[in-house]
Design a protein around this motif. Structure first.
Motif, mmCIF file in Angstrom:
data_model
loop_
_atom_site.group_PDB
_atom_site.id
_atom_site.type_symbol
_atom_site.label_atom_id
_atom_site.label_comp_id
_atom_site.label_asym_id
_atom_site.label_seq_id
_atom_site.Cartn_x
_atom_site.Cartn_y
_atom_site.Cartn_z
ATOM 1 N N GLU A 58 130.740 12.191 -25.232
ATOM 2 C CA GLU A 58 129.653 13.096 -24.843
ATOM 3 C C GLU A 58 129.591 13.313 -23.331
ATOM 4 O OE1 GLU A 58 125.631 11.881 -26.034
ATOM 5 O OE2 GLU A 58 125.648 13.652 -27.338
ATOM 6 N N ALA B 56 132.962 18.332 -22.162
ATOM 7 C CA ALA B 56 132.234 18.260 -23.425
ATOM 8 C C ALA B 56 131.238 19.389 -23.621
ATOM 9 C CB ALA B 56 131.527 16.918 -23.534
ATOM 10 N N ASP B 57 130.728 19.986 -22.547
ATOM 11 C CA ASP B 57 129.705 21.030 -22.668
ATOM 12 C C ASP B 57 130.278 22.439 -22.663
ATOM 13 O OD1 ASP B 57 127.612 19.203 -22.810
ATOM 14 O OD2 ASP B 57 127.447 19.070 -20.629
ATOM 15 N N PRO C 173 127.842 16.083 -36.804
ATOM 16 C CA PRO C 173 127.553 15.673 -35.418
ATOM 17 C C PRO C 173 127.197 14.192 -35.340
ATOM 18 C CG PRO C 173 126.486 17.764 -35.912
ATOM 19 C CD PRO C 173 127.026 17.249 -37.216
ATOM 20 N N ALA D 98 131.277 14.684 -28.828
ATOM 21 C CA ALA D 98 131.150 16.139 -28.796
ATOM 22 C C ALA D 98 132.399 16.761 -29.390
ATOM 23 C CB ALA D 98 130.959 16.622 -27.359
ATOM 24 N N VAL E 35 134.483 20.040 -29.586
ATOM 25 C CA VAL E 35 134.589 21.202 -28.700
ATOM 26 C C VAL E 35 135.712 22.119 -29.187
ATOM 27 C CG1 VAL E 35 134.868 21.954 -26.307
ATOM 28 C CG2 VAL E 35 133.852 19.714 -26.796
ATOM 29 N N ASN F 283 126.309 21.952 -38.664
ATOM 30 C CA ASN F 283 127.079 21.836 -37.435
ATOM 31 C C ASN F 283 126.814 23.064 -36.569
ATOM 32 O OD1 ASN F 283 129.260 21.848 -35.490
ATOM 33 N ND2 ASN F 283 130.241 20.280 -36.755
ATOM 34 N N ARG G 202 127.369 23.776 -33.488
ATOM 35 C CA ARG G 202 128.431 24.234 -32.592
ATOM 36 C C ARG G 202 129.467 25.067 -33.341
ATOM 37 N NH1 ARG G 202 130.288 20.512 -27.575
ATOM 38 N NH2 ARG G 202 130.696 22.245 -26.162
#
Length: 320
Positions: free
Chosen positions: A178, A183-184, A252, A257, A259, A302, A304
């Motif tokens: 994370e 990760a973002d 999650p 994370a 990605v 999820n 993302r």
């Protein structure tokens, strides 16, 4: 005395063993009892089947004739019995769901739907890292269905005697700690991880080769690939000692994370397999529909991946 299948088995056992004494041991009978039984068989057939001396028992011309017919007839009868048993138990097996699965997000929801819609059904699961092993268990009649993955357009790494139906086709995501600097991001180019250590769970498909090929297209060779079970892989990633790949539908988890990879260079298909002429075939479409619903649940939980699908409406995933 009328000739029976057990008499033909006795004749074959004597011929295979090479003597009445050895055949009696194989059959678990006393030698005098087997000798008496052979004599009754010979009287029923009208002549001696073996010439016997200190060297053993050798088939006579009549014995060769009987053996040639018996070696065709006995396997045919065994096949008939097996097929009749399978068909006779079809009604019973329709209420039994034995499901083998390799690591994936669909099994839990599938089991929940079967139990919810068929409360009296017997549902069991079997886990394995090997798609080939699971396929063999279906062919042997020990499993009814398998849920396995396949890389890209490759067929499942199991026997081609099964019928297959695709449940989903997803891009493969990166799995990062994370706190990782990437990760973002909405997407990460694979080349940005050229210096990373990688970890993966075991399997018998071509995924490791596909991963290496994708890295090569991105301009690098991946560093040492640690292979371990899922919990070990998560620990290595969470601690920052490695990065990994995961299914886009991964539930999650705190500290991790998932990605997207820019350009989606790797894909993973979820496949449901069964024996096309087995009893499970009668409910295969229903089980496949449950698997689709379970997959839809995995996507919805999820955020993302749902967001990624919104940005890539042309992605070839089942309608949710």
């Amino acid at each position: 005395m009328e000739l029976e299948l057990r008499h033909l088995r006795v004749v074959c056992a004597i011929a295979d063993a090479g003597s009445v004494t050895k055949a009696a041991s194989v059959l678990g009978l006393a030698q005098p009892a087997l000798t008496a039984q052979l004599q009754r068989i010979e009287r029923a057939l009208g002549g001696a089947l073996f010439e016997r001396d200190r060297r053993g028992a050798r088939a006579t011309p009549l014995g060769e004739l009987v053996l040639s017919r018996a070696r065709v007839l006995l396997p045919a009868v065994k096949g008939l019995q097996d097929e009749a048993t399978r068909l006779a138990s079809a009604a019973e097996r329709a209420g039994r769901y034995r499901i083998g699965a390799v690591n994936g997000p669909i099994l839990g929801g599938l089991v929940r739907r079967i139990i919810g819609n068929h409360p009296a059904a017997q549902v069991t699961t079997h886990a394995s890292w090997s798609s080939a092993e699971l396929g063999d268990l279906v062919l042997a009649g020990k499993l009814d269905f398998v849920l396995v993955g396949a890389c890209g357009d490759a067929p499942p790494a199991t026997d081609t005697g099964l019928a297959w139906r695709a449940v989903a086709a997803d891009p493969v995501f990166l799995l990062l700690p994370e706190g990782h600097e990437l990760a973002d991001r909405d997407e990460v180019d694979l080349s940005e991880l050229a210096g990373a250590q990688w970890v993966a769970a075991p399997g018998d498909g071509c995924f490791s080769a596909c991963h290496a090929a994708a890295c090569a297209r991105a301009g690098f060779t991946p560093k040492v690939l640690f292979e371990t079970e899922v919990r070990g892989a998560i620990d290595l990633i969470e601690s920052g000692d490695a990065v990994g790949l995961c299914q886009a539908t991964l539930r999650p988890m705190a500290g991790l994370a998932a990605v997207p990879i820019a350009g989606a260079p790797l894909h993973w298909r979820q496949m449901l397999g069964w024996l096309p002429d087995g009893p499970a075939a009668s409910v295969a479409s229903q089980v496949w529909a449950y698997a689709i619903e379970s997959y839809a649940d995995a996507v919805r939980r999820n955020e993302r991946y749902s967001s990624w699908l919104g940005r890539h409406p042309d992605h070839n995933a089942p309608a949710l």
